[in-house]
Design a protein around this motif. Structure first.
Motif, PDB file in Angstrom:
ATOM      1  N   TRP A   1       0.944  -1.403  -0.629  1.00  0.00           N
ATOM      2  CA  TRP A   1      -0.531   0.204  -0.160  1.00  0.00           C
ATOM      3  C   TRP A   1       0.833   1.047   0.085  1.00  0.00           C
ATOM      4  N   TYR A   2       2.373   1.169  -0.180  1.00  0.00           N
ATOM      5  CA  TYR A   2       2.780   2.618   0.306  1.00  0.00           C
ATOM      6  C   TYR A   2       3.442   2.777  -0.861  1.00  0.00           C
ATOM      7  N   ARG A   3       3.369   3.950  -1.195  1.00  0.00           N
ATOM      8  CA  ARG A   3       3.971   4.396  -1.950  1.00  0.00           C
ATOM      9  C   ARG A   3       4.731   5.907  -2.115  1.00  0.00           C
ATOM     10  N   LEU A   4       5.227   6.944  -3.029  1.00  0.00           N
ATOM     11  CA  LEU A   4       6.146   7.881  -2.587  1.00  0.00           C
ATOM     12  C   LEU A   4       5.048   9.396  -3.025  1.00  0.00           C
ATOM     13  N   ASN A   5       5.179   9.859  -2.572  1.00  0.00           N
ATOM     14  CA  ASN A   5       4.752  11.781  -1.955  1.00  0.00           C
ATOM     15  C   ASN A   5       6.010  12.191  -2.556  1.00  0.00           C
ATOM     16  N   PHE A   6       6.116  12.276  -3.860  1.00  0.00           N
ATOM     17  CA  PHE A   6       7.639  12.702  -3.851  1.00  0.00           C
ATOM     18  C   PHE A   6       8.081  14.719  -4.192  1.00  0.00           C
ATOM     19  N   ASP A   7       8.813  14.787  -3.252  1.00  0.00           N
ATOM     20  CA  ASP A   7       9.025  16.585  -2.982  1.00  0.00           C
ATOM     21  C   ASP A   7      10.632  16.672  -3.687  1.00  0.00           C
ATOM     22  N   ILE A   8      10.522  17.233  -5.436  1.00  0.00           N
ATOM     23  CA  ILE A   8      11.992  17.458  -6.018  1.00  0.00           C
ATOM     24  C   ILE A   8      11.958  18.334  -5.334  1.00  0.00           C
ATOM     25  N   GLY A   9      11.897  18.914  -4.586  1.00  0.00           N
ATOM     26  CA  GLY A   9      12.548  20.182  -3.685  1.00  0.00           C
ATOM     27  C   GLY A   9      13.751  19.729  -2.885  1.00  0.00           C
ATOM     28  N   HIS A  10      12.863  18.720  -1.749  1.00  0.00           N
ATOM     29  CA  HIS A  10      13.848  18.052  -1.656  1.00  0.00           C
ATOM     30  C   HIS A  10      14.856  17.164  -1.368  1.00  0.00           C
ATOM     31  N   PHE A  11      14.641  16.592  -2.678  1.00  0.00           N
ATOM     32  CA  PHE A  11      15.782  15.550  -3.012  1.00  0.00           C
ATOM     33  C   PHE A  11      16.405  16.193  -3.588  1.00  0.00           C
ATOM     34  N   ALA A  12      16.134  17.653  -4.565  1.00  0.00           N
ATOM     35  CA  ALA A  12      17.566  18.395  -5.068  1.00  0.00           C
ATOM     36  C   ALA A  12      18.456  18.365  -4.157  1.00  0.00           C
ATOM     37  N   ALA A  13      17.709  18.782  -3.322  1.00  0.00           N
ATOM     38  CA  ALA A  13      18.638  20.210  -2.142  1.00  0.00           C
ATOM     39  C   ALA A  13      19.541  18.510  -1.533  1.00  0.00           C
ATOM     40  N   GLY A  14      18.929  17.156  -1.531  1.00  0.00           N
ATOM     41  CA  GLY A  14      19.989  16.080  -1.200  1.00  0.00           C
ATOM     42  C   GLY A  14      21.498  15.827  -2.131  1.00  0.00           C
TER      43      GLY A  14
ATOM     44  N   HIS B   1       5.822  16.932  -5.403  1.00  0.00           N
ATOM     45  CA  HIS B   1       5.817  18.120  -4.869  1.00  0.00           C
ATOM     46  C   HIS B   1       6.680  19.281  -5.585  1.00  0.00           C
ATOM     47  N   LEU B   2       6.089  20.125  -5.831  1.00  0.00           N
ATOM     48  CA  LEU B   2       6.909  20.553  -7.001  1.00  0.00           C
ATOM     49  C   LEU B   2       7.701  22.702  -6.383  1.00  0.00           C
ATOM     50  N   LYS B   3       9.072  22.378  -5.842  1.00  0.00           N
ATOM     51  CA  LYS B   3       9.337  23.684  -5.257  1.00  0.00           C
ATOM     52  C   LYS B   3      10.730  23.635  -5.570  1.00  0.00           C
ATOM     53  N   ASP B   4      11.459  24.818  -5.570  1.00  0.00           N
ATOM     54  CA  ASP B   4      12.498  25.218  -6.348  1.00  0.00           C
ATOM     55  C   ASP B   4      13.413  24.946  -4.629  1.00  0.00           C
ATOM     56  N   ARG B   5      14.864  24.603  -4.951  1.00  0.00           N
ATOM     57  CA  ARG B   5      15.156  24.265  -3.791  1.00  0.00           C
ATOM     58  C   ARG B   5      16.849  25.146  -4.372  1.00  0.00           C
ATOM     59  N   LYS B   6      17.851  25.009  -4.125  1.00  0.00           N
ATOM     60  CA  LYS B   6      19.120  25.609  -3.684  1.00  0.00           C
ATOM     61  C   LYS B   6      20.240  24.155  -3.522  1.00  0.00           C
ATOM     62  N   ALA B   7      21.471  23.978  -4.195  1.00  0.00           N
ATOM     63  CA  ALA B   7      21.932  22.382  -4.124  1.00  0.00           C
ATOM     64  C   ALA B   7      22.502  22.254  -2.493  1.00  0.00           C
ATOM     65  N   HIS B   8      22.617  21.569  -2.178  1.00  0.00           N
ATOM     66  CA  HIS B   8      23.115  21.613  -0.395  1.00  0.00           C
ATOM     67  C   HIS B   8      22.558  22.055   0.615  1.00  0.00           C
TER      68      HIS B   8
ATOM     69  N   GLY C   1      15.971  28.121  -8.312  1.00  0.00           N
ATOM     70  CA  GLY C   1      16.632  27.047  -7.594  1.00  0.00           C
ATOM     71  C   GLY C   1      17.901  26.391  -8.429  1.00  0.00           C
ATOM     72  N   ASP C   2      18.195  25.414  -7.996  1.00  0.00           N
ATOM     73  CA  ASP C   2      18.471  24.412  -8.793  1.00  0.00           C
ATOM     74  C   ASP C   2      17.771  23.034  -8.512  1.00  0.00           C
ATOM     75  N   THR C   3      16.725  22.923  -9.020  1.00  0.00           N
ATOM     76  CA  THR C   3      15.905  21.846  -8.775  1.00  0.00           C
ATOM     77  C   THR C   3      15.268  22.035 -10.228  1.00  0.00           C
ATOM     78  N   PRO C   4      15.346  20.933 -10.619  1.00  0.00           N
ATOM     79  CA  PRO C   4      15.280  20.910 -11.983  1.00  0.00           C
ATOM     80  C   PRO C   4      13.632  20.423 -12.268  1.00  0.00           C
ATOM     81  N   VAL C   5      12.621  22.066 -11.604  1.00  0.00           N
ATOM     82  CA  VAL C   5      11.459  21.921 -11.678  1.00  0.00           C
ATOM     83  C   VAL C   5      10.243  21.498 -13.322  1.00  0.00           C
ATOM     84  N   CYS C   6      10.751  22.415 -14.530  1.00  0.00           N
ATOM     85  CA  CYS C   6      10.779  22.595 -15.924  1.00  0.00           C
ATOM     86  C   CYS C   6      10.564  20.964 -16.234  1.00  0.00           C
ATOM     87  N   ASN C   7      11.578  20.296 -15.835  1.00  0.00           N
ATOM     88  CA  ASN C   7      12.099  19.398 -16.691  1.00  0.00           C
ATOM     89  C   ASN C   7      11.364  17.942 -16.013  1.00  0.00           C
TER      90      ASN C   7
END
Length: 327
Positions: A229-242, A261-268, A278-284
């Motif tokens: 029953w588990y899936r992912l709620n994929f936050d691309i901002g957090h993932f890219a920042a990691g 979840h669409l957000k834009d965060r800086k790396a590191h 930011g550094d998140t590939p939101v558009c892609n």
């Protein structure tokens, strides 16, 4: 927004009827549909201290933005006083560091937060489910889909609270529960998800220091194995920042992703930024989901330093639509 602007969303519109993962939702059919843009109602947190009923304010916000889908952040349907001392609260129009960096606070919580936590527990367990059924009906009457109930599935939750979270998900007629959680709590919650036959979208952050956190690709993959029953709620901002390969992970696991979840965060582990800065590939990410016609809802999350939520969200949504149009 004009009606033409709303109708234009048809290029990425449609009704989400399945997650393409082999497990259908109880009320849905199983034919995939194009993806839509919605709002994570955490984005409306600046409205909590303002006068008026929060559900009415969120409905009005969605109408002004021309969106008909949301992920319902639990504090936006709690008594607003519970959020006054939250680490993400907007106070006097200013955001906290926890919010600007998308970083839940670490270490022991202060006494006032512990006191509020007990009040939340009491409120959860004493509020009848009919209250949440009516909230669900209000959104439905407004033509707004509650795509998921975003519940605080924390390690200090009692079993009764975990049961409550699943019961409220059903009362709202949400298609899934989403939850910021940990590996330990995901393991503990797996039997609840199975008993309730409810999809849970696991949400992570960017804390790479604690091996109990959902933050790395390996931690998400480990959690997915805990329950069908588990899936992912994929936050691309957090993932890219990691520092991880956001597009590669999306391609590998898109059938297990119930929302992005669409957000834009800086790396590191950097700050949340206006979209495109930011550094998140939101558009892609948007182009990949749209171009492949994957039935993954894209939920915008306003978390950077800016103005009032609705005008900022309007700019964010226009940015996302522009990206989608180029798919």
């Amino acid at each position: 927004m004009s009606m033409d602007f709303t109708r234009r969303s048809a290029i990425i519109g449609g009704t989400l009827l399945s997650m393409g993962s082999g497990v259908a939702f109880a009320r849905g059919a199983v034919s995939p549909a194009p993806t839509r843009i919605g709002v994570q109602t955490y984005s409306f947190r600046d409205m909590l201290p303002l006068p008026g009923d929060m559900v009415d304010k969120m409905i009005d916000g969605c109408r002004r933005l021309g969106v008909d889908m949301l992920e319902l952040f639990e504090p936006t349907i709690q008594p607003p006083a519970f959020s006054e001392n939250a680490p993400w609260a907007v106070k006097d129009g200013k955001l906290t560091q926890a919010s600007l960096y998308g970083r839940p606070p670490e270490g022991p919580p202060p006494a006032n937060v512990l006191e509020t936590r007990q009040r939340i527990r009491e409120w959860r367990l004493s509020t009848p489910l009919s209250h949440f059924r009516e909230i669900g009906r209000r959104f439905a009457r407004a033509g707004i889909e509650v795509q998921a109930f975003n519940f605080g599935l924390k390690e200090d939750c009692t079993d009764a609270e975990v049961e409550w979270g699943f019961a409220v998900t059903k009362a709202l007629r949400a298609r899934a529960m989403t939850a910021s959680t940990t590996l330990r709590m995901a393991a503990r919650s797996a039997p609840f998800a199975a008993r309730h036959r409810t999809i849970v979208g696991l949400h992570g952050h960017s804390n790479l220091r604690d091996p109990n956190q959902l933050a790395t690709p390996e931690s998400f993959e480990q959690a997915l194995k805990m329950s069908p029953w588990y899936r992912l709620n994929f936050d691309i901002g957090h993932f890219a920042a990691g520092g991880f390969d956001t597009l590669g992970f999306l391609h590998r696991h898109h059938k297990k992703i119930i929302s992005v979840h669409l957000k834009d965060r800086k790396a590191h582990d950097g700050m949340n930024m206006p979209f495109g800065e930011g550094d998140t590939p939101v558009c892609n990410v948007v182009r990949t989901i749209t171009g492949n016609r994957w039935p993954i809802p894209m939920l915008v999350e306003y978390e950077y330093a800016g103005g009032a939520s609705v005008p900022e969200l309007a700019r964010i949504i226009q940015y996302v639509r522009t990206c989608a149009a180029k798919a």
